[in-house]
Design a protein around this motif. Structure first.
Motif, mmCIF file in Angstrom:
data_model
loop_
_atom_site.group_PDB
_atom_site.id
_atom_site.type_symbol
_atom_site.label_atom_id
_atom_site.label_comp_id
_atom_site.label_asym_id
_atom_site.label_seq_id
_atom_site.Cartn_x
_atom_site.Cartn_y
_atom_site.Cartn_z
ATOM 1 N N LYS A 1 27.218 23.416 9.419
ATOM 2 C CA LYS A 1 27.499 24.033 8.135
ATOM 3 C C LYS A 1 28.934 23.830 7.861
ATOM 4 O O LYS A 1 29.556 23.673 6.641
ATOM 5 N N LYS A 2 29.732 23.926 8.893
ATOM 6 C CA LYS A 2 31.293 23.681 8.912
ATOM 7 C C LYS A 2 31.370 22.514 8.555
ATOM 8 O O LYS A 2 32.512 22.020 7.591
ATOM 9 N N ARG A 3 30.800 21.340 9.028
ATOM 10 C CA ARG A 3 30.886 19.904 8.921
ATOM 11 C C ARG A 3 30.691 19.657 7.481
ATOM 12 O O ARG A 3 31.480 19.069 6.375
ATOM 13 N N ARG A 4 29.493 20.242 6.898
ATOM 14 C CA ARG A 4 29.088 20.111 5.444
ATOM 15 C C ARG A 4 30.117 20.511 4.598
ATOM 16 O O ARG A 4 30.434 20.059 3.486
ATOM 17 N N ALA A 5 30.642 21.532 4.534
ATOM 18 C CA ALA A 5 31.498 22.211 3.895
ATOM 19 C C ALA A 5 32.851 21.570 3.867
ATOM 20 O O ALA A 5 33.628 21.550 2.874
ATOM 21 N N ARG A 6 33.222 21.083 4.997
ATOM 22 C CA ARG A 6 34.432 20.302 5.056
ATOM 23 C C ARG A 6 34.488 19.139 4.196
ATOM 24 O O ARG A 6 35.279 18.834 3.507
ATOM 25 N N ARG A 7 33.169 18.599 4.428
ATOM 26 C CA ARG A 7 32.833 17.431 3.724
ATOM 27 C C ARG A 7 32.972 17.408 2.193
ATOM 28 O O ARG A 7 33.630 16.743 1.294
ATOM 29 N N THR B 1 25.399 23.844 16.060
ATOM 30 C CA THR B 1 25.560 25.051 15.278
ATOM 31 C C THR B 1 26.815 24.760 14.088
ATOM 32 O O THR B 1 27.082 25.675 13.508
ATOM 33 N N GLY B 2 27.214 23.640 14.370
ATOM 34 C CA GLY B 2 28.483 23.422 13.658
ATOM 35 C C GLY B 2 28.111 22.528 12.351
ATOM 36 O O GLY B 2 29.183 22.010 11.718
ATOM 37 N N TYR C 1 27.235 21.213 18.456
ATOM 38 C CA TYR C 1 27.060 20.127 17.388
ATOM 39 C C TYR C 1 26.045 20.659 16.360
ATOM 40 O O TYR C 1 26.358 20.487 15.241
#
Length: 70
Positions: A47-53, A44-45, A42
Motif C-alpha cells: 500500500k505504501k509503494r502504491r501510494a508513493r507511485r 505488507t509494504g 515486501y
C-alpha cells in the motif's frame, strides 16, 4: 511490528549460533530470518509503494500541466 521483527531476528540469531558449522548457521539465519522477513516486509509494504507511485504520478502530471506550451 518492528518489535516483533527484532525479537524474531534475535531468536534466529541464537538458533544460528548453536549450529554445528558456520555454513549451517548462515543457512539457518537466511532460511528462517532473512528470506521470510524480506517477503513479509515486501508484502505488507504494498500500500505504501502504491501510494508513493500515485503521488509521484500526480506530481509529474501537475508539473506537466504547469509547464508553458510553446
Amino acid at each position: 511490528m518492528w518489535i516483533i521483527a527484532i525479537g524474531w531476528i534475535y531468536v534466529v540469531a541464537l538458533m544460528a549460533a548453536t549450529e554445528s558449522t558456520v555454513i549451517a548457521g548462515i543457512m539457518t539465519f537466511f532460511g528462517y530470518c532473512v528470506l521470510p522477513m524480506s517477503l513479509l516486509f515486501y508484502l505488507t509494504g504494498g500500500k505504501k509503494r502504491r501510494a508513493r507511485r500515485q503521488a509521484q504520478a500526480a506530481a509529474h502530471k501537475d508539473k506537466d500541466d504547469a509547464a508553458p506550451e510553446d
